[in-house]
Design a protein around this motif. Sequence first.
Motif, PDB file in Angstrom:
ATOM      1  N   TYR A   1      50.635  41.587  50.214  1.00 52.25           N
ATOM      2  CA  TYR A   1      51.066  42.903  49.707  1.00 52.25           C
ATOM      3  C   TYR A   1      51.174  42.905  48.186  1.00 52.25           C
ATOM      4  O   TYR A   1      50.832  43.877  47.522  1.00 52.25           O
ATOM      5  N   GLU A   2      51.643  41.793  47.636  1.00 58.04           N
ATOM      6  CA  GLU A   2      51.766  41.705  46.183  1.00 58.04           C
ATOM      7  C   GLU A   2      50.377  41.805  45.544  1.00 58.04           C
ATOM      8  O   GLU A   2      50.186  42.476  44.533  1.00 58.04           O
ATOM      9  N   ARG A   3      49.416  41.123  46.186  1.00 52.03           N
ATOM     10  CA  ARG A   3      48.057  41.181  45.656  1.00 52.03           C
ATOM     11  C   ARG A   3      47.516  42.610  45.703  1.00 52.03           C
ATOM     12  O   ARG A   3      46.896  43.093  44.757  1.00 52.03           O
TER      13      ARG A   3
ATOM     14  N   TRP B   1      46.356  44.787  42.416  1.00 49.34           N
ATOM     15  CA  TRP B   1      45.032  45.400  42.265  1.00 49.34           C
ATOM     16  C   TRP B   1      45.152  46.911  42.098  1.00 49.34           C
ATOM     17  O   TRP B   1      44.434  47.509  41.292  1.00 49.34           O
ATOM     18  N   THR B   2      46.087  47.532  42.857  1.00 44.59           N
ATOM     19  CA  THR B   2      46.276  48.983  42.736  1.00 44.59           C
ATOM     20  C   THR B   2      46.677  49.347  41.305  1.00 44.59           C
ATOM     21  O   THR B   2      46.123  50.273  40.704  1.00 44.59           O
ATOM     22  N   ALA B   3      47.641  48.591  40.754  1.00 43.61           N
ATOM     23  CA  ALA B   3      48.094  48.879  39.388  1.00 43.61           C
ATOM     24  C   ALA B   3      46.948  48.689  38.396  1.00 43.61           C
ATOM     25  O   ALA B   3      46.756  49.500  37.478  1.00 43.61           O
ATOM     26  N   GLY B   4      46.158  47.639  38.607  1.00 41.98           N
ATOM     27  CA  GLY B   4      45.022  47.384  37.712  1.00 41.98           C
ATOM     28  C   GLY B   4      44.008  48.514  37.759  1.00 41.98           C
ATOM     29  O   GLY B   4      43.536  48.987  36.715  1.00 41.98           O
ATOM     30  N   VAL B   5      43.701  48.978  38.993  1.00 41.12           N
ATOM     31  CA  VAL B   5      42.735  50.075  39.134  1.00 41.12           C
ATOM     32  C   VAL B   5      43.263  51.339  38.469  1.00 41.12           C
ATOM     33  O   VAL B   5      42.523  52.066  37.786  1.00 41.12           O
ATOM     34  N   LEU B   6      44.575  51.631  38.635  1.00 41.78           N
ATOM     35  CA  LEU B   6      45.151  52.832  38.021  1.00 41.78           C
ATOM     36  C   LEU B   6      45.039  52.777  36.497  1.00 41.78           C
ATOM     37  O   LEU B   6      44.696  53.755  35.847  1.00 41.78           O
ATOM     38  N   ILE B   7      45.324  51.605  35.916  1.00 37.72           N
ATOM     39  CA  ILE B   7      45.235  51.473  34.455  1.00 37.72           C
ATOM     40  C   ILE B   7      43.805  51.757  33.996  1.00 37.72           C
ATOM     41  O   ILE B   7      43.578  52.506  33.034  1.00 37.72           O
ATOM     42  N   VAL B   8      42.824  51.183  34.702  1.00 39.95           N
ATOM     43  CA  VAL B   8      41.419  51.408  34.331  1.00 39.95           C
ATOM     44  C   VAL B   8      41.072  52.889  34.473  1.00 39.95           C
ATOM     45  O   VAL B   8      40.412  53.479  33.605  1.00 39.95           O
ATOM     46  N   LEU B   9      41.553  53.539  35.570  1.00 35.01           N
ATOM     47  CA  LEU B   9      41.281  54.970  35.776  1.00 35.01           C
ATOM     48  C   LEU B   9      41.865  55.806  34.642  1.00 35.01           C
ATOM     49  O   LEU B   9      41.195  56.688  34.090  1.00 35.01           O
ATOM     50  N   PHE B  10      43.125  55.552  34.284  1.00 36.30           N
ATOM     51  CA  PHE B  10      43.780  56.368  33.258  1.00 36.30           C
ATOM     52  C   PHE B  10      43.102  56.168  31.897  1.00 36.30           C
ATOM     53  O   PHE B  10      42.850  57.130  31.160  1.00 36.30           O
TER      54      PHE B  10
END
Length: 155
Positions: free
Chosen positions: A6-8, A12-21
Amino acid sequence: MQVERYERIWMWTAGVLIVLFLGAIFLTAATQAVQPPSHIETVDPTTIATHPEFGNPVATTRLDGSVVVPVVAGMFAFTPDPIEVPANVPVTFRLTSMDVIHGFEVVGTNANAMAIPGYVSQFTVTFARPGEYPIACNEYCGLMHHAMVGKLIVK
Ligand code: CUA
């Protein structure tokens, strides 16, 4: 090192959001001409009344057909008002303030800049659709801030 599943997923979700923003910022900057305004140009706010350009601000047409509009913001109005410009022609706004910081937002367009005493904010926009647009002050500037509204007429 063992990283929980779950941590992984959340990493990854946080990383994808940063790239999207970040991507959204770069995309709008490139395609919608969202950009920091202008160059650095100063003007003495105490001499606005007698200034050759801002003392009696009027829109002028350059030889190539583009239009330059000096605008003075002051509590609680824009000068000139209304502002008339042609459609489908580059319009360069040259904006300053005679007192405090004001905003200059042509509602519904990407024309939006701050009017800062002592400085000239310059930006160029082309209005494709003729019509009447309200100009809103979007920086709190005093008791009548909410009433500081101008009008842009695109012909
Ligand atoms: Cu001018 Cu708010």
